[in-house]
Scaffold this active site. Structure first.
Site, mmCIF file in Angstrom:
data_model
loop_
_atom_site.group_PDB
_atom_site.id
_atom_site.type_symbol
_atom_site.label_atom_id
_atom_site.label_comp_id
_atom_site.label_asym_id
_atom_site.label_seq_id
_atom_site.Cartn_x
_atom_site.Cartn_y
_atom_site.Cartn_z
ATOM 1 N N PHE A 1 48.758 5.908 86.876
ATOM 2 C CA PHE A 1 48.541 7.058 87.763
ATOM 3 C C PHE A 1 47.291 6.762 88.575
ATOM 4 O O PHE A 1 46.204 6.575 88.025
ATOM 5 C CB PHE A 1 48.367 8.325 86.927
ATOM 6 C CG PHE A 1 48.051 9.559 87.738
ATOM 7 C CD1 PHE A 1 48.991 10.111 88.595
ATOM 8 C CD2 PHE A 1 46.810 10.181 87.623
ATOM 9 C CE1 PHE A 1 48.715 11.256 89.327
ATOM 10 C CE2 PHE A 1 46.523 11.322 88.345
ATOM 11 C CZ PHE A 1 47.470 11.863 89.206
ATOM 12 N N ASP B 1 48.273 18.122 75.042
ATOM 13 C CA ASP B 1 48.559 17.029 74.109
ATOM 14 C C ASP B 1 47.720 17.171 72.844
ATOM 15 O O ASP B 1 48.201 16.924 71.724
ATOM 16 C CB ASP B 1 48.275 15.677 74.770
ATOM 17 C CG ASP B 1 49.214 15.385 75.924
ATOM 18 O OD1 ASP B 1 50.328 15.935 75.940
ATOM 19 O OD2 ASP B 1 48.841 14.593 76.813
#
Length: 324
Positions: A102, A257
């Site tokens: 990313f 997460d």
């Protein structure tokens, strides 16, 4: 309890541009844009759904089994995860592609221009869970996280066919998946993880009502941002868990997460759903106070002091017995 976590493996390359993108755009030339931005900073961070969740589980003393695909450039990242208690032996290494990446540039107005390179992540669809289960002596639960969409469907269907309980955590991939695929991912899940928006998106795309989804999953876990989390089971009263007080709100990336890591640890320790959610919220709070998804530390004494303050001594005593 042997828990496998499937999902994306990636690195984030984050840059800052000391200006405004808008100032560089010429209205009548937008059809032929050619721009280069001289940036001030480059921050390379470890990322990806599977490593983020596994890292948190490892800090809590578990040995999660990470399943995903990466490139030959994964060696340093693997060493980091191995050192923090993660079993990386089932990661597929691509012979031709780099680890997913990313790349994002942010300007002074917090506008962003980003690119996501899928890379080796596309090979996750070639991973079969049966050899993973054989290697570790069986799997008690598989968390199917955001990954190559074909991989997510394959892992879910294999769990069903082999009778392995699974947790559905489609998150970012809900936007690109249709109702039929989402039904495959959700139906029969022992746990379904989403945030509020994703909860509504699943209902919209599948055509299932909230009650119908509760008939199809064991436990529905919905994160509510600063308001904490709600846990629902068919025929039972919902459980609402608040977040601990934050010392500072630095960076929300990876908070979801971390919650899943704490919740899965609670499940592994056979704690109540409420206690598992409290553990997840506490771990998520550490992440929001830190820049980066795997840069936080878990100092057990400090962690338990804050947990006790947030949820009381009885709750802390249950967690403390396992955290040691």
């Amino acid at each position: 309890m042997r828990i496998a976590v499937t999902g994306s493996i990636a690195t984030d390359h984050l840059m800052t541009f000391p200006g405004r993108f808008a100032d560089q755009l010429v209205a009548d030339q937008l059809h032929t844009v050619s721009l280069s931005f001289l940036v001030d900073t480059l921050d390379v961070r470890r990322g990806g759904v599977a490593p983020n969740i596994c890292f948190g589980m490892g800090l809590l003393g578990l040995r999660p089994i990470m399943v995903g695909a990466a490139g030959t450039d994964f060696a340093e990242y693997r060493a980091w995860l191995d050192r923090h208690g993660v079993d990386t032996s089932s990661v597929r290494i691509s012979e031709v592609q780099h680890t997913a990446r990313f790349v994002c540039t942010t300007d002074t107005d917090h506008n962003q221009i980003a690119t996501f390179y899928t890379g080796a992540m596309s090979e996750a669809r070639n991973i079969e869970l049966y050899p993973v289960a054989q290697r570790v002596g069986g799997l008690d639960l598989v968390l199917v996280g955001a990954d190559d969409p074909e991989a997510m469907i394959r892992h879910t269907e294999e769990c069903r066919s082999r009778g392995i309980p699974f947790a559905a955590d489609p998150s970012q991939q809900l936007a690109r998946m249709g109702g039929d695929d989402i039904r495959v991912l959700v139906d029969g899940a022992a746990y379904l993880f989403t945030n509020e928006y994703e909860k509504a998106l699943i209902e919209s795309k599948t055509g299932w009502t909230g009650d119908e989804i509760l008939e199809k999953v064991g436990t529905r876990v919905t994160t509510l941002g600063a308001r904490g989390v709600r846990i629902e089971r068919q025929g039972e009263k919902p459980i609402d868990v608040a977040c601990p007080d934050e010392d500072a709100k630095v960076d929300p990336t990876g908070v979801g997460d971390a919650f899943r890591a704490g919740f899965m640890a609670g499940v592994s320790w056979e704690l109540s759903l409420e206690r598992a959610a409290q553990l997840g919220c506490m771990l998520a709070t550490l992440v929001i106070e830190t820049v980066g998804t795997q840069e936080y530390e878990l100092r057990r004494g400090h962690f338990m002091d804050r947990f006790t303050k947030a949820y009381g001594e009885d709750a802390a005593a249950e967690v403390q017995a396992h955290l040691n």
